[in-house]
Structures are given as structure tokens and as C-alpha cells.
Design a protein around this motif. Structure first.
Motif, PDB file in Angstrom:
ATOM      1  N   SER A  36     -41.428  64.658   3.145  1.00 16.15           N
ATOM      2  CA  SER A  36     -40.471  63.704   2.586  1.00 16.15           C
ATOM      3  C   SER A  36     -39.462  64.337   1.635  1.00 16.15           C
ATOM      4  O   SER A  36     -38.447  63.723   1.303  1.00 16.15           O
ATOM      5  CB  SER A  36     -41.215  62.578   1.856  1.00 16.15           C
ATOM      6  OG  SER A  36     -42.141  63.120   0.926  1.00 16.15           O
ATOM      7  N   ARG A  73     -37.315  62.006  -2.354  1.00 13.64           N
ATOM      8  CA  ARG A  73     -36.698  62.904  -1.372  1.00 13.64           C
ATOM      9  C   ARG A  73     -36.060  64.133  -2.022  1.00 13.64           C
ATOM     10  O   ARG A  73     -35.632  65.049  -1.338  1.00 13.64           O
ATOM     11  CB  ARG A  73     -35.649  62.169  -0.541  1.00 13.64           C
ATOM     12  CG  ARG A  73     -34.570  61.461  -1.358  1.00 13.64           C
ATOM     13  CD  ARG A  73     -33.459  60.919  -0.501  1.00 13.64           C
ATOM     14  NE  ARG A  73     -32.744  61.982   0.166  1.00 13.64           N
ATOM     15  CZ  ARG A  73     -31.743  62.657  -0.399  1.00 13.64           C
ATOM     16  NH1 ARG A  73     -31.362  62.401  -1.645  1.00 13.64           N
ATOM     17  NH2 ARG A  73     -31.121  63.606   0.277  1.00 13.64           N
ATOM     18  N   ALA A 119     -41.264  58.158  -1.149  1.00 16.11           N
ATOM     19  CA  ALA A 119     -39.934  57.677  -1.547  1.00 16.11           C
ATOM     20  C   ALA A 119     -39.135  58.775  -2.244  1.00 16.11           C
ATOM     21  O   ALA A 119     -37.905  58.721  -2.290  1.00 16.11           O
ATOM     22  CB  ALA A 119     -40.064  56.467  -2.471  1.00 16.11           C
ATOM     23  N   ASP A 132     -35.740  57.881  -6.023  1.00 18.18           N
ATOM     24  CA  ASP A 132     -35.862  58.895  -4.972  1.00 18.18           C
ATOM     25  C   ASP A 132     -35.857  60.324  -5.493  1.00 18.18           C
ATOM     26  O   ASP A 132     -35.724  61.270  -4.724  1.00 18.18           O
ATOM     27  CB  ASP A 132     -34.729  58.733  -3.949  1.00 18.18           C
ATOM     28  CG  ASP A 132     -33.359  59.049  -4.533  1.00 18.18           C
ATOM     29  OD1 ASP A 132     -33.215  59.009  -5.779  1.00 18.18           O
ATOM     30  OD2 ASP A 132     -32.434  59.350  -3.752  1.00 18.18           O
ATOM     31  N   ARG A 133     -36.003  60.497  -6.818  1.00 20.59           N
ATOM     32  CA  ARG A 133     -35.981  61.830  -7.408  1.00 20.59           C
ATOM     33  C   ARG A 133     -37.094  61.981  -8.434  1.00 20.59           C
ATOM     34  O   ARG A 133     -37.490  61.001  -9.063  1.00 20.59           O
ATOM     35  CB  ARG A 133     -34.647  62.086  -8.105  1.00 20.59           C
ATOM     36  CG  ARG A 133     -33.486  62.388  -7.181  1.00 20.59           C
ATOM     37  CD  ARG A 133     -32.164  61.970  -7.805  1.00 20.59           C
ATOM     38  NE  ARG A 133     -32.025  60.523  -7.775  1.00 20.59           N
ATOM     39  CZ  ARG A 133     -31.142  59.849  -8.490  1.00 20.59           C
ATOM     40  NH1 ARG A 133     -30.333  60.497  -9.328  1.00 20.59           N
ATOM     41  NH2 ARG A 133     -31.065  58.537  -8.408  1.00 20.59           N
TER      42      ARG A 133
END
Length: 310
Positions: free
Chosen positions: A134, A105, A103, A56-57
Motif C-alpha cells: 500500500s 500510501r 490507507a 494517507d500519510r
């Protein structure tokens, strides 16, 4: 090499901790154990200038220069080479990847040092990131509050605070870097509502003793900078003379835990070679038994906690 006049002024004598971070050492050419790309960034780059390691990064490189060149840099393979050139095209490709990958964020913008960009150019990038639905959190990785604190101005902070939630992780390695100028820079950022964290690297001959790290961590907290990570040095080729043993780091953590405010205790971590991610390293304080767990406090006292009932 690059040393700006401010950071140069912090050197008190040849071979001191500031000197070692900034001035080339012939041992950089003799290191045969290190890796060219220790964190496996190249294989984790779906497009040039973007590293997608965690689900997620993502890391977005937006600047190819730093205010000074750290001799222990994990991206020594890129400094001064064509591979480090960042253009509008590479940034645009990164933004397009982020747009297509919901995905992700959270984005960390780094380089080089993002705060060496003009305020207007940096705002263009932040605005583009904020336009991606997102992306919830933006982080900036910068050593400017330490190495060129006068770059942090009221105008810069006024721009940055328009893009909350925005966090800044900076990088101080020695108490000698906690100058009035650095304090002023951090105060401006904190007053703008920007949470500040510090990622310190454990470096042999620079800060590899409990007293130095304790003074640094407590000093950072007084400047409203939360100690975030204490990193074991990466296995970057040309930096072997900076690497300490892991036991050295664990001993330093033992000197911090319980002896200073928990707010001043960073996570000691190793960034696993090959792109495995960050692994926390913590001194052991417990011995797990069948019915209970024995714990040793920071003072060496033994305590018990009962096991599960039923």
C-alpha cells in the motif's frame, strides 16, 4: 548541544545567523509561552516513533541523532532524553502499523536525521517499506545536505535510487548555508533522479527579512532544490526568541510573489498547534464583489475578472 566541525566552520562571528541556529541561548530557559509538544505528535502516535496525522500519510522516526542540534527544533522535548531513543523494536512496531493500515500510501522517514544511519541500515528500512504494497511514495526528511553534506556520497545515492519513487525534503535557512559542499551534495542526489525540496523555517534574527529569503530561495533553485515550505516557527517551548509575527511572513511572501520565478516561491504555512496540520498563509490579492472580482497584482495594479454567467 552538538555542532560538527563543518557547520561550525560556517560561523563567521558571534551572533551571526549560523551561530544563532546552533549555539544555545539563555532565552531558551526563559520561554513560558511555548508548548512542550506543539504539534500534538504524542497524541497522534498509535505506536512509539510513528505519527499518523493525515489520512494517507505517516511519519516514521528512524534515527535519534542529528548532524547538529538546531536550537529551534520542534522536538526539543525529546533531544537527549529516553523518549527519543529509537530501537529495532520501535521501528518494527512502526512497520507493523503501516502494514495493518493500507490507507497510508505515503511515508516520511525522519528523526533525528535518517541520513546519519549507516547506508546498510537505511537500506534495510527502505526495503521493508517497499515490501508493503500500500505504500506508494517514500520521503526522507534530512538536514544533512546543509549540515553535513559530505555524508552524501555516490554509494549512498546508488542505494537510494533503487527505491523510487523517493523524494528528499531538506532544510536550509540562510544563504550562508549554500556552500560548494552543499551544492555538491544536492547535485549528487539530483543526478540520482531524486527530487529535492526545501522546508525553511522563518526565524527572527536569522532570515526574517525579504532580501535574505529571496537570496536563499533563488539560490536553492539554482542548486536544483525546489523551495517547498516557508514555515512560521512552531510554538515549541524554548524557542520564543525565534518567533516572528505572521505579518512579517506575509510581507516576505509579497516580496517574492511576482518578483522571482514561481518555482522559487514556497508555500508559507503554519503547522497548527495541537496537531491541526499545515495551514497555508497567503497575502490577499483579491476583493470579491457581486458581479466581478477585483485583483491587485504584485505591482499594485487593479484588474477585474467577471463573475459567473447565468
Amino acid at each position: 548541544m552538538r555542532i560538527n566541525s563543518y557547520y561550525l566552520s560556517l560561523i563567521q562571528e558571534m551572533g551571526d545567523p549560523i551561530w544563532k541556529q546552533a549555539v544555545p541561548d539563555s532565552r531558551e530557559l526563559e520561554d513560558r509561552e511555548g508548548m512542550v509538544d506543539p504539534l500534538g505528535e504524542e497524541k497522534l502516535s498509535p505506536v512509539p516513533g510513528l505519527v499518523h496525522k493525515y489520512p494517507d500519510r505517516a511519519l516514521l522516526l528512524v534515527c535519534s541523532e542529528c548532524a547538529m542540534y538546531c536550537r529551534f527544533c520542534t522536538r526539543k522535548r525529546k533531544v537527549g532524553r529516553p523518549e527519543m531513543v529509537i530501537t529495532d523494536a520501535t521501528i518494527r512496531a512502526g512497520l507493523e502499523y503501516l502494514q495493518k493500515t493500507p490507507a497510508i500510501r505515503e511515508v516520511l522517514i525522519s528523526g533525528g536525521d535518517p541520513l546519519l544511519l549507516s547506508t546498510a541500515r537505511l537500506e534495510e528500512i527502505l526495503c521493508s517499506l517497499r515490501a508493503i504494497p500500500s505504500i506508494e511514495v517514500i520521503r526522507i526528511g534530512t538536514r544533512v545536505p546543509c549540515t553535513l553534506p559530505m555524508r552524501v556520497t555516490e554509494n549512498l545515492v546508488s542505494m537510494l535510487k533503487k527505491y523510487h519513487p523517493l523524494y528528499i525534503n531538506t532544510h536550509f535557512n540562510h544563504p550562508a548555508e549554500l556552500t560548494p559542499e552543499a551544492r555538491q551534495a544536492c547535485s549528487l542526489l539530483a543526478d540520482g533522479g531524486i527530487p529535492l525540496g526545501c522546508q525553511t523555517v522563518l526565524l527572527k534574527g536569522v532570515n526574517d527579512d525579504p532580501e535574505t529569503i529571496r537570496e536563499l530561495m533563488v539560490g536553492l533553485l539554482a542548486m536544483r532544490v525546489k523551495p517547498y515550505y516557508l514555515f512560521q516557527a512552531d510554538l515549541t517551548r524554548g524557542t520564543g526568541h525565534f518567533r516572528t509575527s505572521i505579518s512579517c511572513g506575509l510581507n516576505i511572501m509579497r516580496s517574492l510573489i511576482g518578483h522571482v520565478s514561481g518555482m522559487a516561491v514556497p508555500t508559507y504555512a503554519l503547522d497548527a498547534p495541537g496537531g491541526g496540520g499545515k495551514i497555508p498563509l497567503t497575502p490577499s490579492y483579491n476583493v470579491i464583489g457581486k458581479g466581478e472580482t477585483d485583483f491587485t497584482s504584485y505591482l499594485g495594479q487593479v484588474f477585474q475578472y467577471p463573475g459567473e454567467k447565468g
